[in-house]
Scaffold this motif. Structure first.
Motif, PDB file in Angstrom:
ATOM      1  N   LYS A 504       0.863  -1.179   0.000  1.00 21.18           N
ATOM      2  CA  LYS A 504       0.000   0.000   0.000  1.00 21.18           C
ATOM      3  C   LYS A 504       0.902   1.233   0.000  1.00 21.18           C
ATOM      4  O   LYS A 504       1.790   1.342   0.863  1.00 21.18           O
ATOM      5  N   ASP A 506       2.944   4.443   0.626  1.00 20.13           N
ATOM      6  CA  ASP A 506       3.171   5.175   1.865  1.00 20.13           C
ATOM      7  C   ASP A 506       4.184   6.278   1.576  1.00 20.13           C
ATOM      8  O   ASP A 506       5.188   6.038   0.900  1.00 20.13           O
ATOM      9  N   LYS A 514       0.162  -4.591   3.391  1.00 19.77           N
ATOM     10  CA  LYS A 514      -1.226  -4.674   3.860  1.00 19.77           C
ATOM     11  C   LYS A 514      -1.797  -6.037   3.483  1.00 19.77           C
ATOM     12  O   LYS A 514      -1.636  -6.498   2.344  1.00 19.77           O
ATOM     13  N   PRO A 547       2.756  -7.690   8.083  1.00 24.56           N
ATOM     14  CA  PRO A 547       1.884  -6.605   7.630  1.00 24.56           C
ATOM     15  C   PRO A 547       1.681  -5.544   8.702  1.00 24.56           C
ATOM     16  O   PRO A 547       1.616  -5.858   9.892  1.00 24.56           O
ATOM     17  N   ARG A 548       1.599  -4.283   8.264  1.00 21.13           N
ATOM     18  CA  ARG A 548       1.285  -3.179   9.166  1.00 21.13           C
ATOM     19  C   ARG A 548      -0.214  -3.062   9.330  1.00 21.13           C
ATOM     20  O   ARG A 548      -0.713  -2.567  10.319  1.00 21.13           O
ATOM     21  N   GLU A 549      -0.924  -3.475   8.282  1.00 18.20           N
ATOM     22  CA  GLU A 549      -2.393  -3.376   8.331  1.00 18.20           C
ATOM     23  C   GLU A 549      -2.982  -4.715   7.922  1.00 18.20           C
ATOM     24  O   GLU A 549      -2.494  -5.349   6.986  1.00 18.20           O
ATOM     25  N   ILE A 550      -4.063  -5.089   8.613  1.00 14.84           N
ATOM     26  CA  ILE A 550      -4.803  -6.284   8.204  1.00 14.84           C
ATOM     27  C   ILE A 550      -6.272  -5.896   8.123  1.00 14.84           C
ATOM     28  O   ILE A 550      -6.816  -5.271   9.041  1.00 14.84           O
ATOM     29  N   GLU A 551      -6.885  -6.229   7.015  1.00 11.79           N
ATOM     30  CA  GLU A 551      -8.320  -5.958   6.879  1.00 11.79           C
ATOM     31  C   GLU A 551      -9.030  -7.293   6.707  1.00 11.79           C
ATOM     32  O   GLU A 551      -8.624  -8.114   5.867  1.00 11.79           O
ATOM     33  N   LYS A 570      -5.372  -4.249  -4.819  1.00 10.41           N
ATOM     34  CA  LYS A 570      -4.676  -2.971  -4.796  1.00 10.41           C
ATOM     35  C   LYS A 570      -5.546  -1.879  -5.421  1.00 10.41           C
ATOM     36  O   LYS A 570      -5.659  -0.771  -4.888  1.00 10.41           O
ATOM     37  N   GLU A 573      -8.107  -0.920  -2.980  1.00 13.13           N
ATOM     38  CA  GLU A 573      -7.509  -0.168  -1.870  1.00 13.13           C
ATOM     39  C   GLU A 573      -7.275   1.294  -2.261  1.00 13.13           C
ATOM     40  O   GLU A 573      -7.489   2.204  -1.478  1.00 13.13           O
TER      41      GLU A 573
END
Ligand code: AMP
Length: 588
Positions: A504, A506, A514, A547-551, A570, A573
């Motif tokens: 993702k 940054d 992510k 991962p820094r983010e998990i959805e 992607k 996102e």
């Protein structure tokens, strides 16, 4: 105060002239070669200086976490590496066997690397922030016989998996003696080195003999072991001169960790072959600390990464102004796209542009660069190194390069059309194999070119411009991360049914990892589970890969053959058009 360093003449005053006259044979002639023939990286890096007028010159200056300095001259570095080679000899390690390291930037890491090479064994550095999964996988794939690490890293990342690593015969720990004594099945490296009979003779390695093994990530499958040979030192030395403009009096600081290829090629080998003093900082990035190091150590040539530059930019240009950086004369950066603003910021903060250059694990050394004597075009990676032929290959929509009837690649002309960056094989530091996977290696070459997997375009002055990766691999803070490796770890969690991982965008790190996961039936998608998954991934993969983010999503999109559609994840996102999704399975 203008420094005398700033007045050094460029090693390559005229790019076109250097390109016209360059040959790898001449580059090879800049090195000594082994007395009885053959070529060994450690000899070029250490022995020939330790036996000559540079014996008492500082080769490596370590800045410990505490700020304390520790210096090793070329003569001392030779002694340390002879001792490490002696330890390997006493342990019965054979030529060609693999010695891994998993540790921070401690002096022993450098002694191990150079001692392994002088013994004729193969050195494979691992990044200390890797978690147990990536460490185990690489030790196994690389057939590790020896591992050099520290007590905490061993206990946290390897000990509980040791019985699965049958070939790993020797674990050599660097650290507190008493702590080491409490751990079973390990040896104390410092103690072994103190008592070892030094191995004064160096292995008579051939140029094509395997020397270094670096793992790199692909989109699918296991990490790829890029095999490099002793001949690579010819490219390390040549690029040190041409792309980094190293001169014997330089104080050079490469901020990369040897766990990544930059930290080995340019954090160990290249500067030592030039007989310069290299700075090694044990600690991680901190704005003040880094400026202080540049100032106090009077760094002249600095090789760093875009993420670090962007973090310095965020801290403000005026912070740079608080330090005396007048010795700095050349700044270069690698590993991810360097935005034009960062190049310009360098002009304001350091009084010089930041010189972007491009290469990858497989190429072993810098291939495309902005050189000291050449106009920098902000946002461009520069022009190919003398001795390197680079081109842009047209790609089919599925990603393969277009082949002409005669089997050659269809090349894109200069201009706005982008394609895959391809290089003509044959430079000394090119990887020679993908460990144990010959088909994978062969697939990297087509129509007489090496396919880099990166998308670029070339302008009418021969400058290359990075467009993007041709695959789904993620670049976060300069570190290459395979989405498959992250997805595999998440799937180990009992609540996870499917996982899809993307980079993702940054502003600082380039990309962040992510993950999208769907759950097994009966699991509730709540915040507690999400946090647990984040922690689970971090424990297994380590902070640099997790991962820094998990959805949590209802389903992870796949195409009809079952492949995860990361492109679509992607696009969603980023709120972009989803493109051609005709091969996408309906999400139920
Ligand atoms: P690694 O093998 O980990 O060194 O990663 C190599 C990859 O990093 C390349 O294939 C590129 O995708 C990216 N990379 C390296 N240098 C640059 C650069 N100067 N600009 C843009 N991307 C870069």
């Amino acid at each position: 105060m203008a420094s005398t360093q700033r007045q050094t003449a460029a090693n390559m005053p005229d790019y076109d002239a250097a390109r016209a006259s360059f040959s790898w044979e001449q580059a090879r002639a800049q090195l000594s070669g082994l007395p009885g023939g053959g070529l060994n990286i450690a000899y070029e890096a250490v022995d020939r200086h330790a036996q000559g007028p540079l014996a008492d010159t500082v080769a490596l200056r370590f800045i410990r976490r505490s700020g304390e300095r520790l210096e090793l001259t070329y003569a001392q570095l030779l002694d340390e590496s002879e001792r490490f080679a002696g330890v390997l000899r006493d342990l019965g390690v054979d030529r060609g066997e693999r010695v891994f390291s998993l540790m921070g930037r401690l002096p022993e890491l450098y002694a191990s690397a150079l001692g392994t090479l002088r013994h004729g064994a193969v050195f494979c550095p691992l990044f200390s922030a890797f978690g147990p999964d990536p460490v185990e996988q690489r030790l196994r794939l690389g057939d590790a016989r020896v591992l050099v690490t520290t007590p905490p890293l061993y206990v946290r990342k390897v000990a509980h998996r040791r019985e699965r690593l049958l070939g790993l015969e020797h674990v050599l720990l660097v650290g507190d003696e008493q702590e080491i004594e409490r751990i079973t099945d390990v040896e104390d490296l410092r103690r072994l080195m103190a008592s070892a009979r030094r191995s004064a003779s160096i292995a008579d390695t051939r140029p094509e003999e395997m020397a270094l093994l670096h793992f790199t990530s692909g989109t699918t499958g296991t990490p790829k072991g890029a095999v490099h040979v002793h001949e690579a030192v010819v490219a390390h030395h040549a690029t040190g001169a041409l792309a980094l403009d190293l001169h014997p009096q330089d104080v050079f600081w490469c901020t990369a960790d040897p766990g990544w290829v930059t930290g080995t090629s340019y954090g160990i080998v290249a500067p030592l072959t030039h007989g310069v003093c290299s700075i090694v900082d044990e600690a991680d990035f901190q704005v003040d600390r880094w400026y202080e190091i540049l100032q106090r150590e009077r760094v002249t040539v600095w090789y760093t990464a875009p993420t670090a530059i962007r973090m310095l930019m965020r801290a403000g240009e005026e912070v740079a102004g608080e330090y005396d950086l007048s010795d700095l004369r050349f700044v270069a950066s690698v590993g991810e796209p360097l935005n034009p603003e960062a190049v310009e910021w360098g002009r304001k903060a350091f009084g010089m542009p930041i010189h972007d250059n491009w290469w990858q694990t497989e190429t072993g050394g810098i291939m495309i660069a902005n050189y000291r004597s050449m106009e920098v075009k902000p946002g461009s990676m520069g022009r190919p190194l003398p001795g390197i032929e680079a081109a842009v290959a047209r790609r089919h929509s599925k990603g393969h390069p277009v082949l002409a009837r005669d089997g050659t690649l269809e090349l894109v002309d200069v201009g706005t059309e982008s394609g895959e960056l391809v290089l003509r094989p044959g430079w000394p530091s090119m990887f020679r194999d993908s460990l144990g996977e010959q088909a994978r290696y062969r697939a990297c070459f087509r129509g007489g070119w090496y396919l880099t997997g990166d998308l670029v375009r070339r302008d009418d002055e021969g400058y290359f411009w990075f467009v993007g990766r041709g695959d789904d691999v993620i670049k976060s803070a300069g570190h290459l991360i395979g989405p498959f490796e992250v997805e595999s770890a998440l799937l180990e969690h009992p609540s996870v049914a499917e996982a899809g991982v993307i980079g993702k965008p940054d502003e600082i790190a380039g990309e962040l990892v992510k993950a999208f996961v769907s759950l097994v039936p009966g699991q509730t998608a709540d915040e507690e589970l999400r946090r647990e998954l984040l922690a689970f991934a971090r424990r297994r993969l380590g902070s640099s890969v997790a991962p820094r983010e998990i959805e949590i999503v209802a389903a992870v999109p796949r195409n009809r053959s079952g492949k995860i559609m990361r492109r679509l994840l992607k696009a969603r996102e980023l709120g972009l058009p989803e493109g051609d999704i005709s091969t996408l399975e309906p999400e139920s």
